[in-house]
Scaffold this motif. Sequence first.
Motif, short mmCIF file in Angstrom:
data_model
loop_
_atom_site.label_atom_id
_atom_site.label_comp_id
_atom_site.label_asym_id
_atom_site.label_seq_id
_atom_site.Cartn_x
_atom_site.Cartn_y
_atom_site.Cartn_z
N PHE A 15 13.65 -1.44 -3.92
CA PHE A 15 14.24 -2.17 -2.95
C PHE A 15 14.49 -1.43 -1.54
O PHE A 15 14.44 -1.64 -0.69
N LEU A 16 14.99 -0.12 -1.75
CA LEU A 16 15.18 0.59 -0.63
C LEU A 16 14.37 0.98 0.02
O LEU A 16 14.09 1.24 1.31
N GLY A 17 13.20 1.53 -0.75
CA GLY A 17 11.81 1.75 -0.12
C GLY A 17 11.21 0.55 0.66
O GLY A 17 10.66 0.71 1.92
N ALA A 18 11.54 -0.55 0.37
CA ALA A 18 10.98 -1.84 0.90
C ALA A 18 11.90 -2.00 2.14
O ALA A 18 11.20 -2.09 3.17
N ALA A 19 13.36 -2.00 1.99
CA ALA A 19 14.09 -1.95 3.33
C ALA A 19 13.92 -0.83 4.51
O ALA A 19 13.43 -1.30 5.44
N ALA A 20 13.48 0.45 3.90
CA ALA A 20 13.05 1.52 4.96
C ALA A 20 11.79 1.31 5.50
O ALA A 20 11.51 1.62 6.97
N GLY A 21 10.82 0.67 4.83
CA GLY A 21 9.56 0.43 5.24
C GLY A 21 9.65 -0.39 6.46
O GLY A 21 9.05 -0.42 7.31
N GLY A 30 4.26 7.22 10.40
CA GLY A 30 4.01 8.30 9.42
C GLY A 30 4.69 8.22 8.16
O GLY A 30 4.28 8.65 7.01
N PHE A 31 5.69 7.48 8.07
CA PHE A 31 6.75 7.50 6.69
C PHE A 31 6.11 6.34 6.11
O PHE A 31 6.87 6.33 4.89
N VAL A 32 5.17 5.25 6.42
CA VAL A 32 5.02 3.97 5.66
C VAL A 32 4.54 4.40 4.31
O VAL A 32 4.77 3.88 3.48
N ARG A 33 3.30 5.05 4.18
CA ARG A 33 2.58 5.65 3.05
C ARG A 33 3.75 6.20 2.13
O ARG A 33 3.85 5.78 0.89
N PRO A 34 4.45 7.32 2.41
CA PRO A 34 5.44 8.02 1.53
C PRO A 34 6.40 6.81 0.98
O PRO A 34 6.75 6.92 -0.14
N LEU A 35 6.99 6.18 2.04
CA LEU A 35 7.82 5.08 1.42
C LEU A 35 7.36 3.99 0.51
O LEU A 35 8.10 3.47 -0.08
N ALA A 36 5.91 3.92 0.67
CA ALA A 36 5.24 2.89 -0.10
C ALA A 36 5.21 3.40 -1.63
O ALA A 36 5.41 2.63 -2.49
N VAL A 37 4.63 4.82 -1.73
CA VAL A 37 4.29 5.32 -2.97
C VAL A 37 5.59 5.94 -3.77
O VAL A 37 5.50 5.98 -5.09
N LEU A 38 6.26 6.88 -3.00
CA LEU A 38 7.39 7.65 -3.78
C LEU A 38 8.23 6.68 -4.55
O LEU A 38 8.69 7.04 -5.59
N PRO A 39 8.93 5.67 -3.80
CA PRO A 39 9.55 4.88 -4.60
C PRO A 39 9.35 4.33 -6.18
O PRO A 39 10.10 4.63 -7.10
N ASP A 109 -5.86 -1.61 8.05
CA ASP A 109 -5.09 -3.06 8.20
C ASP A 109 -3.94 -2.75 9.13
O ASP A 109 -2.98 -2.16 8.77
N PRO A 110 -3.73 -3.55 10.21
CA PRO A 110 -2.47 -3.25 11.07
C PRO A 110 -1.28 -3.84 10.45
O PRO A 110 -0.32 -3.51 11.02
N ARG A 111 -1.38 -4.74 9.50
CA ARG A 111 -0.01 -5.28 9.04
C ARG A 111 0.18 -4.23 7.65
O ARG A 111 1.00 -5.02 7.03
N TYR A 112 -0.43 -3.07 7.38
CA TYR A 112 -0.07 -2.67 6.07
C TYR A 112 1.23 -2.25 6.03
O TYR A 112 1.99 -2.26 4.79
N ALA A 116 3.16 -3.08 2.44
CA ALA A 116 3.63 -2.06 1.70
C ALA A 116 5.13 -2.54 1.05
O ALA A 116 5.51 -2.38 0.10
N ALA A 117 5.93 -2.78 2.09
CA ALA A 117 7.27 -3.11 2.07
C ALA A 117 7.36 -4.48 1.13
O ALA A 117 8.34 -4.43 0.18
N LEU A 118 6.58 -5.28 1.37
CA LEU A 118 6.67 -6.53 0.19
C LEU A 118 6.24 -6.24 -0.77
O LEU A 118 6.89 -6.77 -1.96
N VAL A 119 5.16 -5.63 -1.23
CA VAL A 119 4.95 -4.93 -2.58
C VAL A 119 6.02 -4.38 -3.28
O VAL A 119 6.35 -4.32 -4.61
N SER A 120 6.74 -3.39 -2.46
CA SER A 120 7.80 -2.68 -2.96
C SER A 120 8.99 -3.64 -3.47
O SER A 120 9.75 -3.66 -4.59
N LEU A 121 9.30 -4.64 -2.68
CA LEU A 121 10.22 -5.72 -2.90
C LEU A 121 9.76 -6.50 -4.28
O LEU A 121 10.86 -6.83 -4.83
#
Length: 664
Positions: A15-21, A30-39, A109-112, A116-121
Amino acid sequence: MTTTTLAVLVPLLPFLGAAAGLLLGRTAPGFVRPLAVLPPLVALALAAVVAVRQGGDQTVNAATELTPTGSVPIELALYIDGFAALVAVLVAFVATCVQIYSTGYLRDDPRYPSYAALVSLFTSAMLLVVYSGDLIVLLVGWEIMGICSYFLVGHYWETPEARAASLKAFLVTKLGDVPFLIGLFALATDAGSFRITKVLDAVAHGRLDHPTLIALLLLAGVAGKSAQFPLHTWLPDAMAGPTPVSALIHAATMVAAGVYFIARLLPVFEASQAAMVVLAVMAAVTMIGSGLAALAQDDIKRVLAYSTIGQLGYMTGALAVGDRGAAVFHLLSHGAFKALLFLAAGVIIHAAGTNSLAAMSRMKDLSARVPDAYWTMTVALLALAAIPPFSGFFSKESVLGAAEHVATGHTENAPGAAGWITLVAGLLTALLTAAYATRLWLLAFRGQGTEAPDHGRQPLTMTVVLWVLAAPSLALGAFSYRVLPDWFDGRDLTPTLTTSVAGTGVALIGGIVTYAAWRHTRAVTARVPLGAVAAHPEGDAGLVEAEAIATHEPAYGDVAYAPDPADPGRLLLGPLHRHAAVGFHMDALYTAAFVRPVQSGATLVRFLDREVVETYVRGAGTLPRWLGTAVRRAQTGNLQTYVSALLAGTVVLAVAVVLVATGA
């Protein structure tokens, strides 16, 4: 940290990863992919620690009251038994694989970032459902998954198919959620609490006043969320979304939530014999119907979608015979090989460069072009077909074994009728599953379609994930029945001899017959030049003749169908083929029963509003408008006219006064 603290962090981190993303997606890409994978990766590690500490038999149970709500309190509660511990590991594992895979699949994809945030949510919501010990908190995760699926299925919103699919998924699941919500309130009213432990205690002491009504209301929501008959129609259309989303929905979230919910509250359903029989019938119709439909699909993702519906039918069938251990065992096994199947299909689609080339009729020579997908998908299809020693064999046989025990009276967890219904339908579905799995493999990797342009090798993040998922698809079943019985209510998961022989036998028959039909149609096709005969007439779905298989069939129903010249599905299904290809016209039935009456009602309301209500409104304004027109004409701007009118009025008033005075 305590086990409770770790368990709280498992859904919180995604959830925090989704919010931060969502916050940093535009300002710091540049933080999008780490925030998608690490949480989800850290959540996976924590979920594994929670499972080890839980040990399968030490229930984690903690709660704190959110706010006073009257006689039935709502609490932020954790309830983690062996099932919850294992399912949480599955959800975090598949979500991590999907996020890693998506970094390559959607790299341009420009909407990646929002994806990624929605997948985390989505992941966080499912983990909340798994760990929640309160039904209202569970409902929050349940509904968040619904809105996430709407956005993710409609990710390619530029296409009408994606827009329609996302709307359909949302509306159909909400159709089930309305009675589901009523059932939750009825259950809490009878039990006096939303806490799952207190609800189960109330069931154990016979304090439910309306068990059948409550079970059937809850079952409606489960049918919508887990795509069971008759609310299954949204899932095949949801394939319009990105393929990694399909893997997540089908393997570890959304559709798994309904099955998990019944497993969590199985005593509620067992309190009603009628509800168990209804559950068995729903499972049987779902299994057989989806198997026939999968055998007629041309799009590889729609085959897998109907496959998911059928495998979920196995799980609900296990629940219908009162064996939640078998249901969750198959849920775990299915999660591994179904995620692999979808992600391997994504590699095929990625290699072709467009989602429109997912049609198996257009595939050719893919085994050489995508070897990673070829070998891993072969493993997953063998697991799907329940061929030993792959994982699907052990989990599916646990379902058939449980049904056989109830049918023959060895256990009394459910009515004998539910056992026979599940057993017969399960064996027939095993035949159909092997048939459409074999057909998919033959058409995808041995097909004679037109070769698509080669778009180069796939990113390493995509191919590595396939091999990671291949391991549990191969070995999870044998590992589970030997090592994890404590997590499944202590039930022995060893396959029984009778159902093992019967299930494997019918699966082999299905595969062999499909292969023979494919060889036959190829031989016939080879003797007839492509396009040498007239177009196959719409609606002819008899045995495959040379004229039929050498041409492209025109569109029928909602599907523009262009079959492989050597498609064995047409030969196997015969006259049933055209009906199975459009899902036995369920969408047409819903259109006639619901969509058109609603549209007609809306048209009537619009007519009444425009022709009746607005007529009165317009009439109310007509008289003042006429008076205004008359007054406006009197305003000529001529001073002499105004003076003449004033004098005339004075004379009239004077005369009137005189007359009144004289009369007095």
